[in-house]
Design a protein around this motif. Structure first.
Motif, PDB file in Angstrom:
ATOM      1  N   ASP A 116       0.861  -1.169   0.000  1.00 48.91           N
ATOM      2  CA  ASP A 116       0.000   0.000   0.000  1.00 48.91           C
ATOM      3  C   ASP A 116       0.905   1.228   0.000  1.00 48.91           C
ATOM      4  OD1 ASP A 116      -2.150  -1.693   0.183  1.00 48.91           O
ATOM      5  OD2 ASP A 116      -2.578  -1.256   2.297  1.00 48.91           O
ATOM      6  N   VAL A 117       0.312   2.403  -0.178  1.00 52.37           N
ATOM      7  CA  VAL A 117       1.066   3.646  -0.099  1.00 52.37           C
ATOM      8  C   VAL A 117       0.261   4.654   0.721  1.00 52.37           C
ATOM      9  CG1 VAL A 117       1.974   5.632  -1.369  1.00 52.37           C
ATOM     10  CG2 VAL A 117       2.316   3.323  -2.263  1.00 52.37           C
ATOM     11  N   LEU A 118       0.902   5.233   1.711  1.00 55.82           N
ATOM     12  CA  LEU A 118       0.321   6.319   2.498  1.00 55.82           C
ATOM     13  C   LEU A 118       0.854   7.629   1.918  1.00 55.82           C
ATOM     14  CD1 LEU A 118       0.756   4.762   6.055  1.00 55.82           C
ATOM     15  CD2 LEU A 118      -1.214   4.621   4.520  1.00 55.82           C
ATOM     16  N   ASP A 119      -0.040   8.450   1.423  1.00 58.49           N
ATOM     17  CA  ASP A 119       0.266   9.617   0.607  1.00 58.49           C
ATOM     18  C   ASP A 119      -0.113  10.865   1.394  1.00 58.49           C
ATOM     19  OD1 ASP A 119       0.006  11.721  -1.227  1.00 58.49           O
ATOM     20  OD2 ASP A 119      -1.007  10.525  -2.750  1.00 58.49           O
ATOM     21  N   VAL A 120       0.876  11.705   1.743  1.00 59.59           N
ATOM     22  CA  VAL A 120       0.626  12.861   2.607  1.00 59.59           C
ATOM     23  C   VAL A 120       1.263  14.116   2.010  1.00 59.59           C
ATOM     24  CG1 VAL A 120       0.558  11.413   4.672  1.00 59.59           C
ATOM     25  CG2 VAL A 120       2.721  12.472   3.988  1.00 59.59           C
ATOM     26  N   PRO A 121       0.844  15.312   2.460  1.00 60.77           N
ATOM     27  CA  PRO A 121       1.517  16.526   2.016  1.00 60.77           C
ATOM     28  C   PRO A 121       3.000  16.480   2.361  1.00 60.77           C
ATOM     29  CG  PRO A 121      -0.529  17.058   3.145  1.00 60.77           C
ATOM     30  CD  PRO A 121      -0.289  15.595   3.362  1.00 60.77           C
ATOM     31  N   LEU A 122       3.816  17.058   1.500  1.00 60.70           N
ATOM     32  CA  LEU A 122       5.265  16.954   1.663  1.00 60.70           C
ATOM     33  C   LEU A 122       5.731  17.490   3.006  1.00 60.70           C
ATOM     34  CD1 LEU A 122       7.871  16.161   0.024  1.00 60.70           C
ATOM     35  CD2 LEU A 122       8.108  18.588  -0.464  1.00 60.70           C
ATOM     36  N   SER A 127       8.059  16.179   8.432  1.00 60.70           N
ATOM     37  CA  SER A 127       8.113  16.193   9.899  1.00 60.70           C
ATOM     38  C   SER A 127       7.844  14.804  10.468  1.00 60.70           C
ATOM     39  CB  SER A 127       7.113  17.212  10.460  1.00 60.70           C
ATOM     40  OG  SER A 127       5.779  16.851  10.138  1.00 60.70           O
ATOM     41  N   ALA A 128       6.918  14.068   9.833  1.00 58.26           N
ATOM     42  CA  ALA A 128       6.622  12.716  10.313  1.00 58.26           C
ATOM     43  C   ALA A 128       7.821  11.792  10.115  1.00 58.26           C
ATOM     44  CB  ALA A 128       5.398  12.166   9.585  1.00 58.26           C
ATOM     45  N   THR A 221       2.264   0.892  11.857  1.00 59.80           N
ATOM     46  CA  THR A 221       3.375   1.436  12.646  1.00 59.80           C
ATOM     47  C   THR A 221       3.662   2.891  12.275  1.00 59.80           C
ATOM     48  OG1 THR A 221       5.072   0.679  11.083  1.00 59.80           O
ATOM     49  CG2 THR A 221       4.425  -0.846  12.840  1.00 59.80           C
ATOM     50  N   LEU A 222       3.199   3.326  11.114  1.00 61.04           N
ATOM     51  CA  LEU A 222       3.425   4.706  10.660  1.00 61.04           C
ATOM     52  C   LEU A 222       2.185   5.574  10.791  1.00 61.04           C
ATOM     53  CD1 LEU A 222       5.249   3.998   7.238  1.00 61.04           C
ATOM     54  CD2 LEU A 222       6.208   3.924   9.550  1.00 61.04           C
ATOM     55  N   ASP A 228      -1.180  12.417  12.685  1.00 60.94           N
ATOM     56  CA  ASP A 228      -0.924  13.538  13.586  1.00 60.94           C
ATOM     57  C   ASP A 228      -0.245  14.679  12.836  1.00 60.94           C
ATOM     58  OD1 ASP A 228      -0.716  14.902  16.114  1.00 60.94           O
ATOM     59  OD2 ASP A 228       1.400  14.352  16.149  1.00 60.94           O
ATOM     60  N   ALA A 229       0.743  14.348  12.013  1.00 60.61           N
ATOM     61  CA  ALA A 229       1.442  15.379  11.240  1.00 60.61           C
ATOM     62  C   ALA A 229       0.507  16.054  10.249  1.00 60.61           C
ATOM     63  CB  ALA A 229       2.632  14.765  10.508  1.00 60.61           C
ATOM     64  N   CYS A 230      -0.390  15.280   9.618  1.00 63.27           N
ATOM     65  CA  CYS A 230      -1.347  15.866   8.675  1.00 63.27           C
ATOM     66  C   CYS A 230      -2.321  16.808   9.382  1.00 63.27           C
ATOM     67  CB  CYS A 230      -2.119  14.765   7.962  1.00 63.27           C
ATOM     68  SG  CYS A 230      -1.183  13.873   6.717  1.00 63.27           S
TER      69      CYS A 230
END
Length: 251
Positions: A116-122, A127-128, A221-222, A228-230
């Protein structure tokens, strides 16, 4: 969750500097900025060797997409074939044929089969990532996707025998959705992401920050650190409800 976030904000981090770096282009570099054609193939083989199936995707032509769709909403970010889910493979000879017959093509990897892929703002991802590494948590492959999103590659949950146990559809990401979103997108079955090396309009690119040689971690685990960072990223950028946008708002 996130009680220790503040102590990192006042410290100088090497990760933002790392994210700002762009590889220097040499005279012999290919259009991908990753060296010659052999270098490109090596990067694609590394993805396949990690068990992640890939297939060809569109590429940029100036600020347009190479496909024939007028006003393509996802230029250079979509597969070439509607059969990409069944076409995606880890077979080296097939990947080599694609790479050599389509030297400008980007490649996507189909998620939900092996990974899978967890896709977040850069910014949130940076920070995460720093927090995860400082805590000694195993982080798998990570990519900078176009300078505005960060992709965390993880193991997939698999297909449970009881389909009702699958993640709710609201947590999945539609690959064709390109609207700006401050939250986390979860690419699982039926979705895909671009894999490095990939080029985007405007001389942007998709590149590895941590390569596919890193083992795929359990996504759980991530997850807490990323959400939280998002949420904090959304709050700092004026979102009305930063916790509500930790997840996609819907399909």
């Amino acid at each position: 969750m996130g009680d220790d976030f503040g102590r990192y904000r006042g410290t100088e981090s090497r990760i933002p500097q790392w994210l700002r770096r762009r590889p220097k282009k040499n005279a012999g570099d290919s259009a991908f900025g990753e060296g010659d054609a052999a270098g490109r193939e090596a990067l694609l083989f590394a993805v396949a060797d990690a068990g992640m199936p890939i297939s060809p995707a569109a590429h940029p032509v100036g600020y347009r997409c190479s496909c024939d769709r007028i006003g393509c909403p996802t230029p250079a970010r979509h597969p070439l074939s509607f059969a990409w889910q069944t076409q995606s493979t880890t077979d080296r000879p097939q990947i080599e044929r694609w790479a050599r017959n389509q030297p400008e093509a980007n490649f996507i990897t189909a998620t939900g089969m092996v990974h899978d892929v967890l896709d977040v703002p850069l910014e949130a991802g940076g920070s995460a990532l720093e927090r995860l590494l400082e805590r000694g948590i195993d982080v798998g492959p990570v990519a900078d996707s176009g300078g505005d999103r960060m992709l965390f590659f993880t193991a997939t949950r698999g297909t449970p025998e009881d389909e009702d146990e699958w993640w709710p559809c609201e947590l999945d990401c539609h690959p064709e959705t390109m609207d700006e979103h401050p939250g986390l997108r979860w690419h699982c079955r039926g979705s895909y992401v671009l894999v490095p090396p990939a080029r985007l309009p405007g001389e942007l690119s998709v590149r590895w920050l941590r390569g596919p040689e890193h083992p795929l971690p359990d996504p759980l685990t991530l997850l807490e650190t990323l959400t939280d960072a998002c949420a904090r990223y959304a709050g700092e950028n004026g979102e009305l409800d930063p916790h509500a946008v930790a997840w996609p708002l819907g399909r």
